[in-house]
Motif scaffolding. Structure first.
Motif, PDB file in Angstrom:
ATOM      1  N   UNK A  43       0.845  -1.311  -0.206  1.00 23.19           N
ATOM      2  CA  UNK A  43       0.105   0.005   0.082  1.00 23.19           C
ATOM      3  C   UNK A  43       0.792   1.079   0.018  1.00 23.19           C
ATOM      4  N   UNK A  44       2.003   1.366   0.827  1.00 22.71           N
ATOM      5  CA  UNK A  44       2.793   2.370   0.922  1.00 22.71           C
ATOM      6  C   UNK A  44       3.501   2.621  -0.577  1.00 22.71           C
ATOM      7  N   UNK A  45       3.804   1.602  -1.225  1.00 22.46           N
ATOM      8  CA  UNK A  45       4.540   1.585  -2.394  1.00 22.46           C
ATOM      9  C   UNK A  45       3.676   2.182  -3.495  1.00 22.46           C
ATOM     10  N   UNK A  46       2.319   1.804  -3.472  1.00 22.60           N
ATOM     11  CA  UNK A  46       1.425   2.034  -4.293  1.00 22.60           C
ATOM     12  C   UNK A  46       1.270   3.550  -4.235  1.00 22.60           C
ATOM     13  N   UNK A  47       1.226   4.253  -2.841  1.00 19.22           N
ATOM     14  CA  UNK A  47       0.826   5.570  -2.612  1.00 19.22           C
ATOM     15  C   UNK A  47       2.160   6.254  -3.282  1.00 19.22           C
ATOM     16  N   UNK A  52      -8.179   2.289  -1.297  1.00 19.86           N
ATOM     17  CA  UNK A  52      -9.245   2.751  -0.776  1.00 19.86           C
ATOM     18  C   UNK A  52      -9.437   2.437   0.872  1.00 19.86           C
ATOM     19  N   UNK A  53      -9.143   1.360   1.290  1.00 18.59           N
ATOM     20  CA  UNK A  53      -9.522   0.914   2.530  1.00 18.59           C
ATOM     21  C   UNK A  53      -8.027   1.604   3.494  1.00 18.59           C
ATOM     22  N   UNK A  54      -7.175   1.563   3.124  1.00 17.67           N
ATOM     23  CA  UNK A  54      -5.917   2.036   3.764  1.00 17.67           C
ATOM     24  C   UNK A  54      -5.941   3.742   3.833  1.00 17.67           C
ATOM     25  N   UNK A  55      -6.373   4.408   2.831  1.00 22.33           N
ATOM     26  CA  UNK A  55      -5.964   5.851   2.923  1.00 22.33           C
ATOM     27  C   UNK A  55      -7.431   6.532   2.614  1.00 22.33           C
ATOM     28  N   UNK A  84      -5.479  -5.275 -10.533  1.00 19.67           N
ATOM     29  CA  UNK A  84      -5.942  -3.901 -10.318  1.00 19.67           C
ATOM     30  C   UNK A  84      -7.188  -3.681  -9.319  1.00 19.67           C
ATOM     31  N   UNK A  85      -7.887  -4.806  -9.409  1.00 16.60           N
ATOM     32  CA  UNK A  85      -9.062  -4.536  -8.374  1.00 16.60           C
ATOM     33  C   UNK A  85      -8.599  -4.706  -6.723  1.00 16.60           C
ATOM     34  N   UNK A  86      -7.577  -5.740  -6.647  1.00 11.88           N
ATOM     35  CA  UNK A  86      -7.128  -5.616  -5.333  1.00 11.88           C
ATOM     36  C   UNK A  86      -6.235  -4.247  -4.723  1.00 11.88           C
ATOM     37  N   UNK A 135      -7.313   5.606  -5.783  1.00 13.66           N
ATOM     38  CA  UNK A 135      -5.904   5.966  -6.507  1.00 13.66           C
ATOM     39  C   UNK A 135      -6.018   7.434  -7.091  1.00 13.66           C
ATOM     40  N   UNK A 136      -7.214   7.701  -7.834  1.00  9.11           N
ATOM     41  CA  UNK A 136      -7.002   8.794  -8.657  1.00  9.11           C
ATOM     42  C   UNK A 136      -7.277  10.036  -7.860  1.00  9.11           C
ATOM     43  N   UNK A 137      -8.099   9.966  -6.832  1.00  6.33           N
ATOM     44  CA  UNK A 137      -8.197  11.009  -5.864  1.00  6.33           C
ATOM     45  C   UNK A 137      -6.954  11.373  -5.254  1.00  6.33           C
TER      46      UNK A 137
END
Length: 494
Positions: free
Chosen positions: A127-131, A161-164, A153-155, A168-170
């Motif tokens: 999740x942090x890497x994605x952010x 959304x769950x963590x942050x 992509x769904x995961x 992702x777009x926002x």
């Protein structure tokens, strides 16, 4: 939490029952009532309990807990390996194999101490890497999901959304990334204070031509990574962070590259704890007051550093750089560096197994020692990776002909990251000891240094700093050395 003490960021996390948010201790928001708070030992534990990351203090971006680099037990080794991306690459079974324990034992121990199992910890890291990728790149979201290690992509969407509590777009819309072609621009946080002089000074003074350089106030080096290679650029920032630019051939290596840069600069250290203990010694106290927050320079590759340490036995820093540069020119993997003068990855142990000892320009016994070291590294009998067993590694090294106490403890300090490693036979340490009125024989100095445990590696940095050597000073001018060349016969020369 009530005093917003940043020294405890990363040590624990606070979850607020009324808002469903978890924070770092120094969160600027007014603290809630104590009865509305719960405490968690890791971000993964807070996420697993159903809390989302605070948008103000960004608790997922705190320095890591210093415990995992200070300790050598199962949990600490597991945390270092998870940070290096082992679970994403090899699964929990691969983690268990590396540690020599069953998956059930590892799961139980991690849950008891960290509040989450290896899969949850790896998920929090993804999740942090994605952010980071969302906020620092313009990659399509599908590519971000793949690079961060998500299976779909769904995961990826669901986790973000769950963590942050944002899509992702926002997240991308709210960020203002510094776009640089082909690079990711990050900030690596640390606990203040930090003394950059010996940290960057040491890395630059011992830099291997073609692999490392100091350019425009920035330390640059090549990285050998699990899925490819990269170039890291590290520069002390004006705030409590180090500016980092990464160029990666495969974005799946993002988390691994970040964690290796953190280990290189010892950014998860707890300087308050170190300085408090060492500052209680009457001899060291003036040195601590003069330069608080000294770190122990580490490495991004334990095997690389072991080879370099052996090349540096009983020779000057300049001579060690020359020997290493010749190995790089003859056996390193070429890389392109549009932004500077880096030319190679340092050769892997496998690449050095075919090295003819007779072509190395130093005494026979040291050539044989190098061959023995390369052999145990290539065969996997010596593990110097993030989750290695420190004492077993010391024993394997000590059993190698031509490898003495100085080399063993130097590797323990810089490659293994043992904060209590102590180079009592080091010439610089002994000269500093003499100047400070401390014992100078290795045995007597080791007895005197018992009061500095478990931070003797940091005491060594302060002892070295009493001398006027380039390792103690951050360069003010570029240090960009031309790499060694090879002739048609493959023998390297300057």
């Amino acid at each position: 939490m009530q005093s917003k003490d940043a020294r405890f960021d990363g040590w624990f996390f606070t979850a607020v029952l009324t808002t469903g948010v978890y924070c770092r201790p120094s969160c600027p928001v007014v603290p809630p009532k104590p009865q509305n708070m719960t405490f968690h030992p890791s971000a993964a534990a807070a996420q697993q309990a159903g809390f989302r990351a605070c948008k103000r203090c960004r608790p997922d971006a705190t320095p890591g807990s210093p415990q995992w680099n200070e300790r050598a037990d199962l949990v600490a080794r597991a945390m270092r390996l998870i940070g290096d991306g082992v679970v994403d690459r090899e699964g929990v079974d691969g983690l268990a194999t590396r540690l020599g324990y069953s998956t059930r034992q590892i799961e139980r121990r991690l849950r008891a101490e960290v509040g989450a199992g290896p899969l949850a910890l790896a998920r929090a890291q993804r999740a942090q890497a994605a952010r980071l990728l969302i906020e620092t790149s313009t990659l399509p979201m599908a590519d971000v999901a793949y690079a961060a290690g998500f299976a779909s992509v769904r995961a990826f969407n669901d986790t973000v959304r769950e963590v942050f509590a944002l899509s992702p777009t926002e997240l991308r819309r709210r960020s203002r990334p510094e776009h640089t072609a082909g690079q990711l621009c990050l900030r690596l946080p640390y606990r203040a204070p930090l003394c950059p002089d010996n940290l960057f000074g040491h890395l630059v003074a011992t830099a291997v031509p073609g692999v490392e350089e100091w350019r425009a106030g920035t330390y640059r080096r090549t990285l050998r990574l699990p899925h490819g290679h990269g170039i890291a650029e590290l520069r002390p920032g004006p705030g409590p962070y180090v500016q980092c630019r990464l160029s990666l051939s495969d974005l799946r290596d993002l988390t691994t590259a970040i964690n290796r840069c953190r280990r290189l600069l010892d950014l998860d250290a707890d300087p308050e704890a170190v300085d408090e203990l060492l500052g209680g010694d009457a001899v060291l106290a003036p040195l601590i007051r003069k330069a608080p927050g000294r770190r122990v320079p580490g490495t991004v590759d334990g095997a690389e550093f072991a080879v370099r340490a052996l090349l540096g036995q009983q020779v000057s820093t300049a001579a060690a750089r020359t020997h290493a540069g010749r190995l790089v020119a003859a056996h390193g993997t070429p890389v392109a560096d549009p932004g500077g003068g880096l030319t190679h990855l340092f050769p892997s142990p496998t690449a050095l197994t075919g090295l003819d000892p007779a072509t190395v320009a130093f005494p026979r016994k040291r050539r044989e020692a190098l061959a023995g070291l390369v052999e145990v590294l290539a065969a996997g009998r010596l593990d110097l990776a993030a989750g290695s067993d420190w004492q077993r590694a010391r024993q394997v090294l000590s059993d190698l002909p031509g490898v003495g106490p100085w080399t063993v403890e130097t590797i323990a300090m810089r490659a293994l990251g043992d904060p209590d490693a102590f180079t009592a036979t080091d010439l610089g340490v002994r000269l500093a000891a003499a100047g400070l009125g401390l014992p100078t024989t290795p045995a007597a100095l080791t007895r005197r240094a018992a009061a500095w445990r478990p931070w003797r590696a940091y005491a060594v940095q302060h002892l070295w700093a009493t001398g006027d050597h380039p390792v103690n000073h951050m360069p003010t001018a570029d240090v960009v050395a031309a790499p060694a060349r090879t002739d048609d016969r493959g023998a390297a020369h300057r």
